[in-house]
Design a protein around this motif. Sequence first.
Motif, PDB file in Angstrom:
ATOM      1  N   THR A 228       0.847  -1.198   0.000  1.00 20.55           N
ATOM      2  CA  THR A 228       0.000   0.000   0.000  1.00 20.55           C
ATOM      3  C   THR A 228       0.879   1.244   0.000  1.00 20.55           C
ATOM      4  OG1 THR A 228      -0.123  -0.129   2.408  1.00 20.55           O
ATOM      5  CG2 THR A 228      -1.943  -1.111   1.171  1.00 20.55           C
ATOM      6  N   GLU A 229       0.239   2.388  -0.132  1.00 22.57           N
ATOM      7  CA  GLU A 229       0.983   3.646  -0.227  1.00 22.57           C
ATOM      8  C   GLU A 229       1.886   3.837   0.986  1.00 22.57           C
ATOM      9  OE1 GLU A 229       0.142   8.292  -1.493  1.00 22.57           O
ATOM     10  OE2 GLU A 229      -1.530   6.864  -1.267  1.00 22.57           O
ATOM     11  N   GLY A 230       3.156   4.056   0.710  1.00 20.91           N
ATOM     12  CA  GLY A 230       4.135   4.215   1.779  1.00 20.91           C
ATOM     13  C   GLY A 230       4.696   2.915   2.298  1.00 20.91           C
ATOM     14  N   ASN A 231       4.110   1.801   1.891  1.00 17.11           N
ATOM     15  CA  ASN A 231       4.569   0.485   2.348  1.00 17.11           C
ATOM     16  C   ASN A 231       4.644  -0.491   1.165  1.00 17.11           C
ATOM     17  OD1 ASN A 231       4.558   0.750   5.445  1.00 17.11           O
ATOM     18  ND2 ASN A 231       2.513   1.490   4.878  1.00 17.11           N
ATOM     19  N   PRO A 232       5.645  -0.317   0.296  1.00 17.75           N
ATOM     20  CA  PRO A 232       5.763  -1.203  -0.862  1.00 17.75           C
ATOM     21  C   PRO A 232       5.943  -2.653  -0.434  1.00 17.75           C
ATOM     22  CG  PRO A 232       7.785   0.082  -0.561  1.00 17.75           C
ATOM     23  CD  PRO A 232       6.749   0.660   0.353  1.00 17.75           C
ATOM     24  N   GLY A 233       5.310  -3.551  -1.180  1.00 17.68           N
ATOM     25  CA  GLY A 233       5.318  -4.963  -0.820  1.00 17.68           C
ATOM     26  C   GLY A 233       6.522  -5.733  -1.350  1.00 17.68           C
ATOM     27  N   ASN A 234       6.394  -7.053  -1.281  1.00 17.87           N
ATOM     28  CA  ASN A 234       7.517  -7.931  -1.597  1.00 17.87           C
ATOM     29  C   ASN A 234       7.822  -8.054  -3.080  1.00 17.87           C
ATOM     30  OD1 ASN A 234       8.140  -8.464   1.048  1.00 17.87           O
ATOM     31  ND2 ASN A 234       6.974 -10.370   1.151  1.00 17.87           N
ATOM     32  N   VAL A 235       7.013  -7.428  -3.939  1.00 16.14           N
ATOM     33  CA  VAL A 235       7.385  -7.386  -5.356  1.00 16.14           C
ATOM     34  C   VAL A 235       8.755  -6.723  -5.492  1.00 16.14           C
ATOM     35  CG1 VAL A 235       6.853  -6.330  -7.591  1.00 16.14           C
ATOM     36  CG2 VAL A 235       5.066  -7.495  -6.318  1.00 16.14           C
ATOM     37  N   ALA A 236       9.020  -5.736  -4.663  1.00 12.31           N
ATOM     38  CA  ALA A 236      10.333  -5.073  -4.675  1.00 12.31           C
ATOM     39  C   ALA A 236      11.438  -6.065  -4.341  1.00 12.31           C
ATOM     40  CB  ALA A 236      10.350  -3.905  -3.690  1.00 12.31           C
ATOM     41  N   GLU A 237      11.198  -6.909  -3.335  1.00 14.22           N
ATOM     42  CA  GLU A 237      12.172  -7.941  -2.971  1.00 14.22           C
ATOM     43  C   GLU A 237      12.384  -8.912  -4.131  1.00 14.22           C
ATOM     44  OE1 GLU A 237      13.870  -8.401  -0.176  1.00 14.22           O
ATOM     45  OE2 GLU A 237      12.857  -7.250   1.403  1.00 14.22           O
ATOM     46  N   ASN A 238      11.279  -9.276  -4.793  1.00 14.41           N
ATOM     47  CA  ASN A 238      11.358 -10.191  -5.923  1.00 14.41           C
ATOM     48  C   ASN A 238      12.239  -9.615  -7.027  1.00 14.41           C
ATOM     49  OD1 ASN A 238      10.156 -10.831  -8.785  1.00 14.41           O
ATOM     50  ND2 ASN A 238       9.640 -12.614  -7.546  1.00 14.41           N
ATOM     51  N   LEU A 239      12.023  -8.345  -7.348  1.00 14.67           N
ATOM     52  CA  LEU A 239      12.797  -7.708  -8.409  1.00 14.67           C
ATOM     53  C   LEU A 239      14.267  -7.571  -8.015  1.00 14.67           C
ATOM     54  CD1 LEU A 239      10.259  -4.926  -9.450  1.00 14.67           C
ATOM     55  CD2 LEU A 239      10.904  -6.942 -10.788  1.00 14.67           C
ATOM     56  N   HIS A 240      14.516  -7.243  -6.760  1.00 20.71           N
ATOM     57  CA  HIS A 240      15.897  -7.132  -6.286  1.00 20.71           C
ATOM     58  C   HIS A 240      16.599  -8.482  -6.370  1.00 20.71           C
ATOM     59  CE1 HIS A 240      19.018  -6.975  -2.989  1.00 20.71           C
ATOM     60  NE2 HIS A 240      19.386  -5.988  -3.778  1.00 20.71           N
ATOM     61  N   SER A 241      15.903  -9.542  -5.950  1.00 15.37           N
ATOM     62  CA  SER A 241      16.468 -10.895  -6.021  1.00 15.37           C
ATOM     63  C   SER A 241      16.784 -11.277  -7.467  1.00 15.37           C
ATOM     64  CB  SER A 241      15.483 -11.899  -5.416  1.00 15.37           C
ATOM     65  OG  SER A 241      15.967 -13.224  -5.545  1.00 15.37           O
ATOM     66  N   ALA A 242      15.876 -10.906  -8.381  1.00 13.87           N
ATOM     67  CA  ALA A 242      16.103 -11.191  -9.805  1.00 13.87           C
ATOM     68  C   ALA A 242      17.341 -10.453 -10.304  1.00 13.87           C
ATOM     69  CB  ALA A 242      14.882 -10.798 -10.622  1.00 13.87           C
ATOM     70  N   ALA A 243      17.495  -9.197  -9.898  1.00 13.76           N
ATOM     71  CA  ALA A 243      18.651  -8.412 -10.333  1.00 13.76           C
ATOM     72  C   ALA A 243      19.952  -8.999  -9.787  1.00 13.76           C
ATOM     73  CB  ALA A 243      18.498  -6.965  -9.887  1.00 13.76           C
ATOM     74  N   VAL A 244      19.927  -9.450  -8.531  1.00 10.83           N
ATOM     75  CA  VAL A 244      21.116 -10.084  -7.939  1.00 10.83           C
ATOM     76  C   VAL A 244      21.502 -11.319  -8.743  1.00 10.83           C
ATOM     77  CG1 VAL A 244      21.982 -11.341  -5.927  1.00 10.83           C
ATOM     78  CG2 VAL A 244      20.747  -9.180  -5.615  1.00 10.83           C
ATOM     79  N   PHE A 245      20.495 -12.131  -9.085  1.00 11.68           N
ATOM     80  CA  PHE A 245      20.762 -13.338  -9.859  1.00 11.68           C
ATOM     81  C   PHE A 245      21.305 -12.983 -11.247  1.00 11.68           C
ATOM     82  CE2 PHE A 245      19.370 -16.695 -12.828  1.00 11.68           C
ATOM     83  CZ  PHE A 245      20.037 -17.784 -12.277  1.00 11.68           C
ATOM     84  N   LEU A 246      20.706 -11.981 -11.889  1.00 12.51           N
ATOM     85  CA  LEU A 246      21.168 -11.572 -13.220  1.00 12.51           C
ATOM     86  C   LEU A 246      22.611 -11.064 -13.166  1.00 12.51           C
ATOM     87  CD1 LEU A 246      17.961  -9.761 -14.517  1.00 12.51           C
ATOM     88  CD2 LEU A 246      18.904 -11.918 -15.366  1.00 12.51           C
TER      89      LEU A 246
END
Length: 351
Positions: free
Chosen positions: A302-320
């Motif tokens: 929700t607004e001001g509290n981004p969810g775990n999609v951010a974690e997912n994208l960060h994990s993907a970037a680390v793997f890449l």
Amino acid sequence: MTNNRTRTRSLSALLGALAAVVLVLAGCSVDNSGSDSSKPTIRLAYQSFPSGDLIVKNNRWLEDALPDYNIKWTKFDSGADINTAFVAKEVDFAAIGSSPVARGLSAPLNIPYQVAFVLDVAGDNEALVARNGTGINTVADLKGKRVATAFASTAHYSLLAALNQAGVDPKDVDLIDLQPQASLAAWQRGDVDAVYTWLPTLDELRKTGKTIIASRELATAGKPTLDLGVVSSSFATEHPEVVDKWRAAQARALTQIKDDPAAAADAVAAQLGTTPDDAANQLKQGTYLTVAELTSPTWLGTEGNPGNVAENLHSAAVFLAEQQQIPSAPPLETFQKAIYTKGLPGVVTQQ
């Protein structure tokens, strides 16, 4: 087969494609029916995989919700081409996979866009299929084989994850960069042994092949992939009310998939040029969130509290980065800032 086809596409080549973006867009299918030169235009990039985005397009919900705008839909073959179009400032919204988004938010692209919706979570709708007669029964059997996938896509990411999980060095596999339809043609000619791709091409491959691993299994193993709705950051800043209406239309499509699957299948079938039965089967292979799930901490938040999609994208970037697909992964904060939560959850309930 040249040596460069055994490697992943270099980032310089991806950036080089920007110079030819006009040609890329010219080769795409554009739906700009009812265009009125007196109105501003909203430019949407879509892909031909079963999702709520196709339902929104088919039912003209955006045209109805935004009568003061022209709605221009442009079809793209993969997320890599969509990223190129964003760099060229040619699109405002897009349906794009999480791996291309992770790339887009990383250097050297650093695309100023934000994730405003989760279209689906990849399940059996994206998979690795081996052609009958190739002797491939496991991911380990890909060593020395010719394997096609669309580079810089979620399928490419999942293929690399599958190879990593099986202890296979990607350099020991003849990786070929092919878009879904091109990979199907290569398959039919016998030019490739296996393909990692998505629906609807995936179902065609399954007719004469065997599924080796699906993205659903890789998600369980910690490498999930998503199809996301993204919006240009500048567009979101200038037209938040348009983003609200776009997101409400996407939420309406998710609800239809859950509550009226027959209507959802009819709309998807019309866009894919297939039968409602085939479309219904394809929709069943993906995972579609409810509105309540969408705005939970597990997903967008929700607004001001981004969810775990951010974690997912960060994990993907680390793997890449580990796979030398990008120079390095940005910090988690970069991805948290790239989750567009303004108005959630209220906006998505306005269906």
